[in-house]
Write a protein that holds these residues in place. Structure first.
Motif, PDB file in Angstrom:
ATOM      1  N   ASP A   1       0.838  -1.202   0.000  1.00  0.00           N
ATOM      2  CA  ASP A   1       0.000   0.000   0.000  1.00  0.00           C
ATOM      3  C   ASP A   1       0.868   1.246   0.000  1.00  0.00           C
ATOM      4  OD1 ASP A   1      -2.274  -1.541   0.084  1.00  0.00           O
ATOM      5  OD2 ASP A   1      -2.510  -1.378   2.257  1.00  0.00           O
ATOM      6  N   GLU A   2       0.317   2.310  -0.537  1.00  0.00           N
ATOM      7  CA  GLU A   2       0.983   3.611  -0.546  1.00  0.00           C
ATOM      8  C   GLU A   2       1.193   4.068   0.896  1.00  0.00           C
ATOM      9  OE1 GLU A   2       2.594   6.635  -2.924  1.00  0.00           O
ATOM     10  OE2 GLU A   2       1.547   4.867  -3.639  1.00  0.00           O
ATOM     11  N   GLN A   3       2.394   4.488   1.220  1.00  0.00           N
ATOM     12  CA  GLN A   3       2.705   4.943   2.578  1.00  0.00           C
ATOM     13  C   GLN A   3       2.647   6.474   2.630  1.00  0.00           C
ATOM     14  OE1 GLN A   3       3.407   2.973   5.448  1.00  0.00           O
ATOM     15  NE2 GLN A   3       2.485   1.506   4.044  1.00  0.00           N
ATOM     16  N   PRO A   4       2.241   7.015   3.786  1.00  0.00           N
ATOM     17  CA  PRO A   4       2.173   8.478   3.902  1.00  0.00           C
ATOM     18  C   PRO A   4       3.559   9.101   3.823  1.00  0.00           C
ATOM     19  CG  PRO A   4       1.721   7.434   6.020  1.00  0.00           C
ATOM     20  CD  PRO A   4       1.836   6.345   5.005  1.00  0.00           C
ATOM     21  N   GLU A   5       3.568  10.333   3.328  1.00  0.00           N
ATOM     22  CA  GLU A   5       4.817  11.087   3.246  1.00  0.00           C
ATOM     23  C   GLU A   5       5.209  11.542   4.647  1.00  0.00           C
ATOM     24  OE1 GLU A   5       6.815  11.888   0.559  1.00  0.00           O
ATOM     25  OE2 GLU A   5       5.558  10.505  -0.575  1.00  0.00           O
ATOM     26  N   GLY A   6       6.474  11.670   4.884  1.00  0.00           N
ATOM     27  CA  GLY A   6       6.949  12.169   6.165  1.00  0.00           C
ATOM     28  C   GLY A   6       8.112  11.334   6.662  1.00  0.00           C
ATOM     29  N   THR A   7       8.961  11.976   7.421  1.00  0.00           N
ATOM     30  CA  THR A   7      10.127  11.319   7.979  1.00  0.00           C
ATOM     31  C   THR A   7       9.918  11.128   9.469  1.00  0.00           C
ATOM     32  OG1 THR A   7      11.532  12.403   6.345  1.00  0.00           O
ATOM     33  CG2 THR A   7      12.629  11.509   8.284  1.00  0.00           C
ATOM     34  N   LEU A   8      10.219   9.943   9.931  1.00  0.00           N
ATOM     35  CA  LEU A   8      10.114   9.678  11.357  1.00  0.00           C
ATOM     36  C   LEU A   8      11.288  10.333  12.071  1.00  0.00           C
ATOM     37  CD1 LEU A   8       9.059   5.927  11.394  1.00  0.00           C
ATOM     38  CD2 LEU A   8       7.620   7.929  11.760  1.00  0.00           C
ATOM     39  N   THR A   9      10.966  11.029  13.146  1.00  0.00           N
ATOM     40  CA  THR A   9      11.994  11.663  13.965  1.00  0.00           C
ATOM     41  C   THR A   9      11.919  11.080  15.375  1.00  0.00           C
ATOM     42  OG1 THR A   9      10.499  13.514  14.446  1.00  0.00           O
ATOM     43  CG2 THR A   9      12.008  13.786  12.582  1.00  0.00           C
ATOM     44  N   LYS A  10      12.456  11.767  16.325  1.00  0.00           N
ATOM     45  CA  LYS A  10      12.636  11.272  17.689  1.00  0.00           C
ATOM     46  C   LYS A  10      11.415  10.536  18.251  1.00  0.00           C
ATOM     47  CE  LYS A  10      13.726  12.989  22.298  1.00  0.00           C
ATOM     48  NZ  LYS A  10      14.116  14.161  23.073  1.00  0.00           N
ATOM     49  N   TYR A  11      10.264  11.190  18.326  1.00  0.00           N
ATOM     50  CA  TYR A  11       9.107  10.583  18.981  1.00  0.00           C
ATOM     51  C   TYR A  11       8.497   9.453  18.159  1.00  0.00           C
ATOM     52  CZ  TYR A  11       9.625  14.512  22.120  1.00  0.00           C
ATOM     53  OH  TYR A  11      10.142  15.416  23.007  1.00  0.00           O
ATOM     54  N   GLY A  12       8.510   9.580  16.848  1.00  0.00           N
ATOM     55  CA  GLY A  12       8.015   8.499  16.000  1.00  0.00           C
ATOM     56  C   GLY A  12       8.871   7.249  16.128  1.00  0.00           C
ATOM     57  N   LEU A  13      10.182   7.431  16.157  1.00  0.00           N
ATOM     58  CA  LEU A  13      11.098   6.298  16.297  1.00  0.00           C
ATOM     59  C   LEU A  13      11.022   5.683  17.699  1.00  0.00           C
ATOM     60  CD1 LEU A  13      14.154   7.751  14.348  1.00  0.00           C
ATOM     61  CD2 LEU A  13      12.590   5.939  13.601  1.00  0.00           C
ATOM     62  N   MET A  14      10.838   6.521  18.707  1.00  0.00           N
ATOM     63  CA  MET A  14      10.695   6.009  20.068  1.00  0.00           C
ATOM     64  C   MET A  14       9.417   5.167  20.183  1.00  0.00           C
ATOM     65  SD  MET A  14      11.929   9.320  22.278  1.00  0.00           S
ATOM     66  CE  MET A  14      11.988   8.559  23.894  1.00  0.00           C
ATOM     67  N   ARG A  15       8.335   5.641  19.557  1.00  0.00           N
ATOM     68  CA  ARG A  15       7.077   4.900  19.576  1.00  0.00           C
ATOM     69  C   ARG A  15       7.245   3.558  18.864  1.00  0.00           C
ATOM     70  NH1 ARG A  15       2.257   4.038  22.166  1.00  0.00           N
ATOM     71  NH2 ARG A  15       0.681   3.420  20.669  1.00  0.00           N
ATOM     72  N   LYS A  16       7.928   3.575  17.731  1.00  0.00           N
ATOM     73  CA  LYS A  16       8.160   2.338  16.968  1.00  0.00           C
ATOM     74  C   LYS A  16       8.928   1.334  17.821  1.00  0.00           C
ATOM     75  CE  LYS A  16      10.263   0.561  12.757  1.00  0.00           C
ATOM     76  NZ  LYS A  16      11.094   0.871  11.604  1.00  0.00           N
ATOM     77  N   ASN A  17       9.993   1.774  18.462  1.00  0.00           N
ATOM     78  CA  ASN A  17      10.787   0.885  19.317  1.00  0.00           C
ATOM     79  C   ASN A  17       9.963   0.348  20.475  1.00  0.00           C
ATOM     80  OD1 ASN A  17      13.068   1.159  17.741  1.00  0.00           O
ATOM     81  ND2 ASN A  17      13.893   2.839  18.942  1.00  0.00           N
ATOM     82  N   TYR A  18       9.141   1.202  21.074  1.00  0.00           N
ATOM     83  CA  TYR A  18       8.291   0.772  22.181  1.00  0.00           C
ATOM     84  C   TYR A  18       7.322  -0.324  21.730  1.00  0.00           C
ATOM     85  CZ  TYR A  18       4.520   0.815  25.596  1.00  0.00           C
ATOM     86  OH  TYR A  18       3.562   0.437  26.509  1.00  0.00           O
ATOM     87  N   LEU A  19       6.666  -0.106  20.595  1.00  0.00           N
ATOM     88  CA  LEU A  19       5.728  -1.111  20.090  1.00  0.00           C
ATOM     89  C   LEU A  19       6.445  -2.414  19.757  1.00  0.00           C
ATOM     90  CD1 LEU A  19       3.427   1.047  17.772  1.00  0.00           C
ATOM     91  CD2 LEU A  19       2.893   0.160  20.059  1.00  0.00           C
TER      92      LEU A  19
END
Length: 125
Positions: free
Chosen positions: A27-45
């Protein structure tokens, strides 16, 4: 017809030698770059909520979720920092008069605001 919680998938296959290989389309992914909080959330999940992480990943919604949490966290940081600065009397005047005290207070404010953001958004369900 799929039941509740089931996903109906139509796969096409391509013959490759003796094997039939599924033709998967991402599927088409949204535009945008993951930064500090997005990456922290990913690691947490990934580390603590594997089921949620896998579900979002398989549905193609992981990046959208991470970008949403990231944006909310950044907005919340800005709001909390501004409120705390006002409450603590941290102003440009203080910065001009006593830069070391201003830096100390700002570091404390940022640290406190980030603790709240991490607890409310990044490390929550």
């Amino acid at each position: 017809m799929p039941g509740k919680g089931e996903i109906m998938m139509n796969l096409t296959y391509e013959k490759n030698g003796d094997y039939m290989i599924p033709m998967l389309q991402v599927d088409e992914q949204p535009e945008g770059t993951l930064t500090k909080y997005g990456l922290m959330r990913k690691n947490y999940l990934q580390e603590h909520k594997k089921g949620i992480y896998t579900g979002l990943l398989l549905k193609g919604k992981l990046k959208e979720h991470l970008l949403t949490i990231q944006e909310q966290a950044e907005q919340r940081m800005e709001l909390l920092t501004g409120q705390m600065m006002k409450q603590e009397g941290v102003t440009e005047k203080l910065k001009a008069e006593n830069q070391m005290l201003w830096i100390q207070k700002m570091n404390n404010i940022r640290h406190s605001a980030e603790e709240i953001v991490l607890r409310e958004l990044v490390y929550s369900l």
